[in-house]
Each structure stands twice: as structure tokens, then as C-alpha cells.
Design an enzyme around this catalytic site. Sequence first.
Site, short mmCIF file in Angstrom:
data_model
loop_
_atom_site.label_atom_id
_atom_site.label_comp_id
_atom_site.label_asym_id
_atom_site.label_seq_id
_atom_site.Cartn_x
_atom_site.Cartn_y
_atom_site.Cartn_z
CD GLU A 227 -2.98 -1.12 2.19
OE1 GLU A 227 -3.07 -0.10 2.90
OE2 GLU A 227 -3.83 -2.04 2.22
NE ARG B 163 -5.13 -8.52 6.04
CZ ARG B 163 -5.76 -7.54 5.43
NH1 ARG B 163 -6.35 -7.77 4.27
NH2 ARG B 163 -5.80 -6.33 5.95
#
Length: 660
Positions: A275, A292
Site C-alpha cells: 500500500e 494476505r
Amino acid sequence: MFTKILIANRGEIACRVIATCRRLGIATVAVYSDADRNARHVRLADEAIAIGPAPAAESYLRSDVILEAARRSGAQAIHPGYGFLSENAAFADACAAAGVVFIGPPASAIRAMGDKSAAKALMQQAGVPLTPGYHGDNQDPQFLREQADAIGYPVLIKASAGGGGKGMRRVDDSAAFIEALASCQREARSAFGNDHVLVEKYVLRPRHIEIQVFGDGHGNVVHLFERDCSVQRRHQKVLEEAPAPGMTAERRAAMGKAAVDAARAVGYVGAGTVEFIASPEGDFYFMEMNTRLQVEHPVTEFITGTDLVAWQLSVAAGQPLPKRQDELAICGHALEARLYAEDADKGFLPSIGTLRHLRLPLESAHVRVDTGVEQGDTITPFYDPMIAKLIVWDMDREAAVRRMQQALAACRVVGVTTNAGFLRRLVGTASFSQAKLDTALIEREQDALGAPAAGDEALWTLAAVAATVTTASAAVDARDPRSPWQAQDGWRIGASASRLLPLQQGEHQHTLRVWTQPDGWQVQRDAEPAQQVSGRFADGQLDVTLDGQRWRAGVLRDDGQVYLFTARGQQRFTVHDPVGESEQATADAGSLLAPMPGRIVATLVEPGSKVSRGTPLVVLEAMKMEHTLAAPADGTVHGYRAKAGEQVGDGAVLVDFEAV
């Protein structure tokens, strides 16, 4: 490839994994808490094993119980989904020790990226650009405030072990820092058992852009392009899309390379997301890596034509990545909206209850619905209140936005309050439709996103007709339908009786009078001239003409509520019972009630204080988030019924309050 896997999760993601496993011929084992005994994922799986009481700490977070379930079932691997144990390095180690494959990255990669402070240092070594900030171990409040002062406001306090928007606070000046820090740490302790925080420069008008990465055990790492997750509320994603609007080929290549470098730096295997915060000038900074599968992964699947869960299973079984980087390409545009059981008009408080009526959009090549619930299921206070993810795809963004509006309008939910109306208003804002995206979009569009104005006159008229016909049909259904004594159609000798209906929508109220006629109804609102409504009601559907306009509306009556389902979305009207509501108002007068079960975190004003409407009075923790309950009107706080730290039930009296 595996022949049987256990899914250490619940709800929508468990159902999502089951769908891919069923397509691949892999047997699935569900686990469930007492609260999920009859849940959809339990019904869909080939086997299901009980793992404990409703609280997650006593069931879904019990790695020992889940591993025992895997042993009993003979599962060869465990898919953790997202949340719960998905980023728990100790659980990944325990799986390896038990001889069960963990369908996720190595424990070493989870540890490296699980602590945001340590991850920042690692990324700096790998040459990945970082946001200016303090990522050290000194957690003294005054020291952290000094660091924030040096960085320059606004800053973002962020839980080092956090995720999902929990344990994050924006602070705009030094005076507000200590209080924001305390709130952030309380939330972090509750959600993650760790109150360590970091402090970073808050980039003004930033975009939240993340890159989907995938690695295998053979040294291959690719990225599957970007997702724009800028539309957020309280740091939680609300709408996601892929690809990011306005992304240039050069910037996409640079961000993709940085994400792949980050994954290689920790020896990453499996699905992960890097991110970034991107500035309006085009700079981007590493924020965190989620080790994940992400909630928003379907938009990536739509534009790349991949099944990321199938990729996870393949890689965990030791196979190489299904595609090389040069074999991946973007096709079209996809959007995802998260349909939650929450009340946008009451500070987005979660709404708990039974889904007495649930209809979601029909799936097609353009529309996908991922859900973990069905009609009759219950939204409980124990877990995330997601009802479904609505994902749409089309060849360009403009067409995809139109499809999302249609999908949201097709949602019919009765039994809990949802954010569907809020999402429709959000998708329809100028900022979103014109792709003027940043993380402050929701704040910037508050005027357009607030509680909707009263429905137009036609909707009030339709609601009055709906209230009339549903009352009549309920009476007929309850008794002998052929008996004239049970009919409530307004028939009288020589005339037609009228029905008086006090209706309310939001803060708006009107009194309507309805006359039933052979070819329809006559409706008068307040003292206005009566309107003629021609048409029929059958099988829960109104098909009528009003002022020359044709209306088709689904109708549902639920206790004192009448629901209209039209192309404009779902409309709810309350049919008032003056006598019964007067008695209830007397019983509830002078109090502020808990909207859901939870724990009192803080009381905010002294007893005896005079406050105005909207003044924060109590902080209630529920579903691992802090919710501020405000004064319902101008008045005086006489006292509190519960102290900080105490658990309270749904509907419990929290504050003795006298309105003026």
C-alpha cells in the site's frame, strides 16, 4: 494440489474460498463459533467443526483449536482468509510444526511486515520510498508529541500492529495530540493486543493506491497492477476500483517495481498487497504491506481475468505462478462497494438484527456479489457487519459507475439498516463521478452525503398506498380470505371509507388519507388536493400510474415500517401508532440508550452539565471500534448509569438526560 483444506475464517471470505475450491474439486472444512452455528459458510462447506463461543478470542483466534480441527478432519492445508489469524506469524509457524500447509506467506515475511515500524526500516534498505515520520520504540506521550511537532501538522498516529482502519487518528495541532494518542492506543490494544504506535506526516489530499503482488516458492514475483482505495471513512475503505483513474504507464511501472522490490526484500510467497500514499504531485510513499488476500481483491480479478484464490492454492501446493509479468494485462474497469449493516445517518453505528428480507443484485458477466449471509441470517455484535461486496465491471469507468448505481439500487434489505443509500449518494457525487479522488473525498462531499431530503410527493403517495394494501392483505392472509368480515378494503354501503396514515421518513412527517377505489386509490397529503392513483397491487408489487407517470415498486411491510423498492433504490417509511408510541416515549424519556452491546470507554461531560444537541456524551466500544454517542437534543446531563470499563447491553440506559 490439495484434496481437502480447512478455512480458518467465517462470513463472506469463507464463502469466497469455498466457491473456488468447489470449482477445483477440493473438499472444504468450515469452522464455526456458537454464533455462527447456522451461518452460510457452514452450510456451504463439505464439513463443519465447532470451535468455541461467539467472541473471536475464544474461537476464530484460537490457533490450537483450529489446528485440532484440521487434524480431526484430515485437512492438508489451512486458508486463513483475511483478518483473524491471517497475519499471525505464530499461527503460520504452528501450522508448519503440525504438518499442515499455511496458505499464505512464510512466517518470516509476516513478521517482517507485521510491525509497521520494523517494516519501514526494511523498506528503506530496499530503496522503497517512505513517508517522513517517527517509527521508533519510544512510546512516551510527550516524546511522541514532540516528534509530531517536529514533523509538522497534520500528522497521522497509526497502530504499529494495526490494520482495517483501527488504531488510526489524524491530528491537526499539538493541543489535540495527547487525547488522540490515548484513543488510538485504546483501540489498538482492543483490536490487536498491542498499543505501540508510529507517527507520520499526513499527506494532504493523498490518494491511497495499492499494488497486488504475488510470489511463489521458485523465486518468481509479479504484480497484478493497482487498485485505488482512496474513498475512505475513518481510514476504512468504502469504495475500491481498478485500475486507478489517471494512472500513467510510467507511474504504474514505478509503483509496480517498488511493490515487487518490497516483496522480494522479505522473500514473499503468496498473495500480498503493498500500500502506498500518493501525493497530488505524483510522488508515492510506502505505507504498509498486508501479508494476505485483501477484501477488495475481486476488482483485480475482474480486470485481469484471474482467480487469486486459485493462485493461492496453486502456489501453496508448490507450483510456480500461473502467469509471468508480461502475460498480465488490464482489461476494462471494476468497482467494489462494501454493503454494511450500519446507519449512515447515526454516525455509521453498526446495525444488528435478523435479515428478514434480503435480495441482492443478480450476478452476470458485469456484476458479482460476494456475501456470507442469506435471508434469515443474523448480523450479530460479535463480528464485522458486512452483508455483501458488490463488484461491477465494464469496458470503461463511466459505464462501470452506472452499473454500480444499478447494483446498489437493486439491494433490498429489511431487518437491519444498511449503508446502501449512502453508497448511492457517494457514487453519485461530483468528486467520485469525475474521479477527483483522495482520502478526504467523503469529508469534502458532506453536503451531498448527509441524510437525504424528504422523498418527493410521488414517493409519499406510493408509501401511503403501500401501507394501505399491506395492512389489508395481512388481515386477509391471517384469516379466511373468503370471509367479507376480514376484508379491509375500505368498502362501505354507498361510499368508500378512508384510512388516516401518519408517515415519517427521516425527520420529515406528513399525514396522508387514503380512499380505496375500484380502479386504484385516492390519496391526500396534509391539506393538499387529493391525487388519483390508478393501477393494482399483486404479489408484493405495485404497478400504478400517478400524474401520468408509470411506477413499479416492490412493497414490503415489516412491523411499523413500509418499504418501497424502486429504480431509485430502497425507501423506508414509518407508519406511526400515536397511542403505542406515546407510551413508549414516556418510558424512554430522559435517557440515552445503548444502540448495541458494548463496553463503556469514557464519559465525556460532568453530571449537571448543560449541553446542546450533538454534544459527545459517551464513547462506546463495539465491534472493536469506538463509537461516540451524542446528546439527542439540547438539555442537561443529570448522571450516568454505567462507568468506564463496564459492559452494557443493547438498549441499556446510559445517560439520565433531560431535554429542554
